[in-house]
Design a protein around this motif. Structure first.
Motif, PDB file in Angstrom:
ATOM      1  N   GLU A  72       0.829  -1.198   0.000  1.00 33.44           N
ATOM      2  CA  GLU A  72       0.000   0.000   0.000  1.00 33.44           C
ATOM      3  C   GLU A  72       0.869   1.256   0.000  1.00 33.44           C
ATOM      4  OE1 GLU A  72      -2.072  -3.016   2.821  1.00 33.44           O
ATOM      5  OE2 GLU A  72      -0.039  -2.315   2.389  1.00 33.44           O
ATOM      6  N   SER A  73       0.319   2.314  -0.553  1.00 32.09           N
ATOM      7  CA  SER A  73       0.989   3.612  -0.548  1.00 32.09           C
ATOM      8  C   SER A  73      -0.056   4.709  -0.659  1.00 32.09           C
ATOM      9  CB  SER A  73       1.989   3.719  -1.703  1.00 32.09           C
ATOM     10  OG  SER A  73       1.315   3.609  -2.948  1.00 32.09           O
ATOM     11  N   GLY A  74       0.391   5.942  -0.438  1.00 30.66           N
ATOM     12  CA  GLY A  74      -0.489   7.082  -0.602  1.00 30.66           C
ATOM     13  C   GLY A  74      -1.006   7.684   0.686  1.00 30.66           C
ATOM     14  N   GLY A  75      -0.720   7.044   1.804  1.00 32.36           N
ATOM     15  CA  GLY A  75      -1.153   7.602   3.086  1.00 32.36           C
ATOM     16  C   GLY A  75      -0.308   8.794   3.481  1.00 32.36           C
TER      17      GLY A  75
ATOM     18  N   SER B 255      -8.935  15.307   0.317  1.00 32.06           N
ATOM     19  CA  SER B 255      -9.147  14.010  -0.320  1.00 32.06           C
ATOM     20  C   SER B 255      -7.810  13.295  -0.436  1.00 32.06           C
ATOM     21  CB  SER B 255      -9.760  14.179  -1.707  1.00 32.06           C
ATOM     22  OG  SER B 255     -11.052  14.746  -1.630  1.00 32.06           O
ATOM     23  N   LEU B 256      -7.887  11.985  -0.553  1.00 31.79           N
ATOM     24  CA  LEU B 256      -6.683  11.172  -0.628  1.00 31.79           C
ATOM     25  C   LEU B 256      -6.978   9.962  -1.504  1.00 31.79           C
ATOM     26  CD1 LEU B 256      -3.929  11.523   0.854  1.00 31.79           C
ATOM     27  CD2 LEU B 256      -4.760   9.912   2.573  1.00 31.79           C
ATOM     28  N   ARG B 257      -5.984   9.533  -2.258  1.00 36.33           N
ATOM     29  CA  ARG B 257      -6.132   8.292  -3.004  1.00 36.33           C
ATOM     30  C   ARG B 257      -5.039   7.323  -2.584  1.00 36.33           C
ATOM     31  NH1 ARG B 257      -6.025   6.781  -9.459  1.00 36.33           N
ATOM     32  NH2 ARG B 257      -3.776   7.072  -9.178  1.00 36.33           N
ATOM     33  N   LEU B 258      -5.457   6.217  -2.041  1.00 36.47           N
ATOM     34  CA  LEU B 258      -4.533   5.172  -1.647  1.00 36.47           C
ATOM     35  C   LEU B 258      -4.370   4.182  -2.801  1.00 36.47           C
ATOM     36  CD1 LEU B 258      -5.866   4.423   1.955  1.00 36.47           C
ATOM     37  CD2 LEU B 258      -4.226   6.172   1.212  1.00 36.47           C
TER      38      LEU B 258
ATOM     39  N   ASP C  27     -12.801  10.908   0.123  1.00 35.82           N
ATOM     40  CA  ASP C  27     -13.143  12.330   0.039  1.00 35.82           C
ATOM     41  C   ASP C  27     -13.641  12.840   1.394  1.00 35.82           C
ATOM     42  OD1 ASP C  27     -14.503  11.561  -3.175  1.00 35.82           O
ATOM     43  OD2 ASP C  27     -12.563  12.483  -2.741  1.00 35.82           O
ATOM     44  N   SER C  28     -13.570  14.139   1.549  1.00 40.07           N
ATOM     45  CA  SER C  28     -14.062  14.795   2.773  1.00 40.07           C
ATOM     46  C   SER C  28     -13.552  14.107   4.031  1.00 40.07           C
ATOM     47  CB  SER C  28     -15.599  14.819   2.773  1.00 40.07           C
ATOM     48  OG  SER C  28     -16.084  15.502   1.642  1.00 40.07           O
ATOM     49  N   LEU C  29     -12.254  13.945   4.090  1.00 37.17           N
ATOM     50  CA  LEU C  29     -11.642  13.268   5.235  1.00 37.17           C
ATOM     51  C   LEU C  29     -11.941  14.006   6.527  1.00 37.17           C
ATOM     52  CD1 LEU C  29      -8.384  12.383   3.399  1.00 37.17           C
ATOM     53  CD2 LEU C  29      -9.595  10.732   4.849  1.00 37.17           C
ATOM     54  N   ASN C  30     -12.122  13.236   7.587  1.00 38.02           N
ATOM     55  CA  ASN C  30     -12.314  13.799   8.916  1.00 38.02           C
ATOM     56  C   ASN C  30     -11.436  13.041   9.903  1.00 38.02           C
ATOM     57  OD1 ASN C  30     -13.985  11.554  10.190  1.00 38.02           O
ATOM     58  ND2 ASN C  30     -15.245  12.061   8.411  1.00 38.02           N
ATOM     59  N   PRO C  31     -11.212  13.590  11.081  1.00 41.15           N
ATOM     60  CA  PRO C  31     -10.293  12.935  12.032  1.00 41.15           C
ATOM     61  C   PRO C  31     -10.670  11.494  12.356  1.00 41.15           C
ATOM     62  CG  PRO C  31     -10.683  15.187  12.695  1.00 41.15           C
ATOM     63  CD  PRO C  31     -11.619  14.922  11.545  1.00 41.15           C
ATOM     64  N   GLU C  32     -11.947  11.133  12.255  1.00 36.45           N
ATOM     65  CA  GLU C  32     -12.367   9.756  12.534  1.00 36.45           C
ATOM     66  C   GLU C  32     -11.872   8.776  11.470  1.00 36.45           C
ATOM     67  OE1 GLU C  32     -14.029  12.388  14.947  1.00 36.45           O
ATOM     68  OE2 GLU C  32     -14.607  12.431  12.825  1.00 36.45           O
ATOM     69  N   ASP C  33     -11.377   9.282  10.368  1.00 36.44           N
ATOM     70  CA  ASP C  33     -10.800   8.423   9.321  1.00 36.44           C
ATOM     71  C   ASP C  33      -9.342   8.064   9.617  1.00 36.44           C
ATOM     72  OD1 ASP C  33     -12.609  10.402   6.956  1.00 36.44           O
ATOM     73  OD2 ASP C  33     -13.119   8.394   7.673  1.00 36.44           O
ATOM     74  N   THR C  34      -8.785   8.623  10.669  1.00 34.52           N
ATOM     75  CA  THR C  34      -7.408   8.295  11.032  1.00 34.52           C
ATOM     76  C   THR C  34      -7.287   6.820  11.372  1.00 34.52           C
ATOM     77  OG1 THR C  34      -6.925  10.526  11.844  1.00 34.52           O
ATOM     78  CG2 THR C  34      -5.586   8.721  12.720  1.00 34.52           C
TER      79      THR C  34
ATOM     80  N   VAL D  23      -2.940   6.720   7.577  1.00 35.49           N
ATOM     81  CA  VAL D  23      -3.626   7.959   7.220  1.00 35.49           C
ATOM     82  C   VAL D  23      -3.955   8.693   8.518  1.00 35.49           C
ATOM     83  CG1 VAL D  23      -5.703   8.985   6.230  1.00 35.49           C
ATOM     84  CG2 VAL D  23      -4.598   7.038   5.091  1.00 35.49           C
ATOM     85  N   THR D  24      -3.502   9.919   8.618  1.00 34.08           N
ATOM     86  CA  THR D  24      -3.759  10.735   9.790  1.00 34.08           C
ATOM     87  C   THR D  24      -4.433  12.024   9.343  1.00 34.08           C
ATOM     88  OG1 THR D  24      -1.811   9.834  10.906  1.00 34.08           O
ATOM     89  CG2 THR D  24      -2.766  11.850  11.808  1.00 34.08           C
ATOM     90  N   VAL D  25      -5.582  12.308   9.922  1.00 32.66           N
ATOM     91  CA  VAL D  25      -6.354  13.485   9.536  1.00 32.66           C
ATOM     92  C   VAL D  25      -6.391  14.453  10.719  1.00 32.66           C
ATOM     93  CG1 VAL D  25      -8.522  14.348   8.623  1.00 32.66           C
ATOM     94  CG2 VAL D  25      -7.767  12.020   8.064  1.00 32.66           C
ATOM     95  N   SER D  26      -5.890  15.641  10.506  1.00 29.87           N
ATOM     96  CA  SER D  26      -5.894  16.653  11.556  1.00 29.87           C
ATOM     97  C   SER D  26      -7.094  17.582  11.395  1.00 29.87           C
ATOM     98  CB  SER D  26      -4.597  17.457  11.529  1.00 29.87           C
ATOM     99  OG  SER D  26      -4.492  18.168  10.314  1.00 29.87           O
TER     100      SER D  26
END
Length: 128
Positions: free
Chosen positions: A6-9, A17-20, A84-91, A124-127
């Motif tokens: 895996e990569s992209g984190g 937004s992020l694409r892994l 898309d629309s990442l939030n801290p709970e996606d960490t 993946v870390t979302v601040s």
């Protein structure tokens, strides 16, 4: 054997937004169903999405559907997860997995035992 990487984190801001990506080597990639899971600190590994051999059929976690999109490119032996629309709970650490057997039903899609190979994960870390 199948190796998954895996990569992209990374560290992103809420709303980004992020694409892994998950690159596969070894046995024929197009023979495998592919899935994405994630594991947050102190929590169990959680199903995110699954895609069929051809990419024509996708399944998503009921609670996460809408912001996540799984896709694959069999010519590149790669599966993707767009978030898309990442939030801290996606960490979490995001893992891809490959399974040989077909699967029917939501419980099966999210069962870790439905998959034969796993990658090492990408953080993946979302601040906020």
């Amino acid at each position: 054997q199948v190796q998954l990487v895996e990569s992209g984190g990374g560290l992103v801001q809420a709303g980004d937004s992020l694409r892994l990506s998950c690159a596969s080597s070894g046995r024929a990639f197009s023979n495998f169903y592919m899935g994405w899971f994630r594991q947050a600190p102190g929590k169990e590994r959680e199903f995110v999405a699954r895609i069929s051999w051809s990419g024509a059929i996708t399944h998503y976690s009921y609670s996460l559907k809408g912001r996540f999109t799984i896709s694959r490119d069999n010519a590149k032996n790669t599966v993707y997860l767009q978030i898309d629309s990442l939030n801290p709970e996606d960490t979490a650490i995001y893992y891809c997995a490959a399974g040989r057997k077909s699967c029917s039903g939501y419980r099966c899609y999210g069962d870790l035992n439905s998959y034969d190979y796993w990658g090492q994960g990408t953080q993946v870390t979302v601040s906020s």
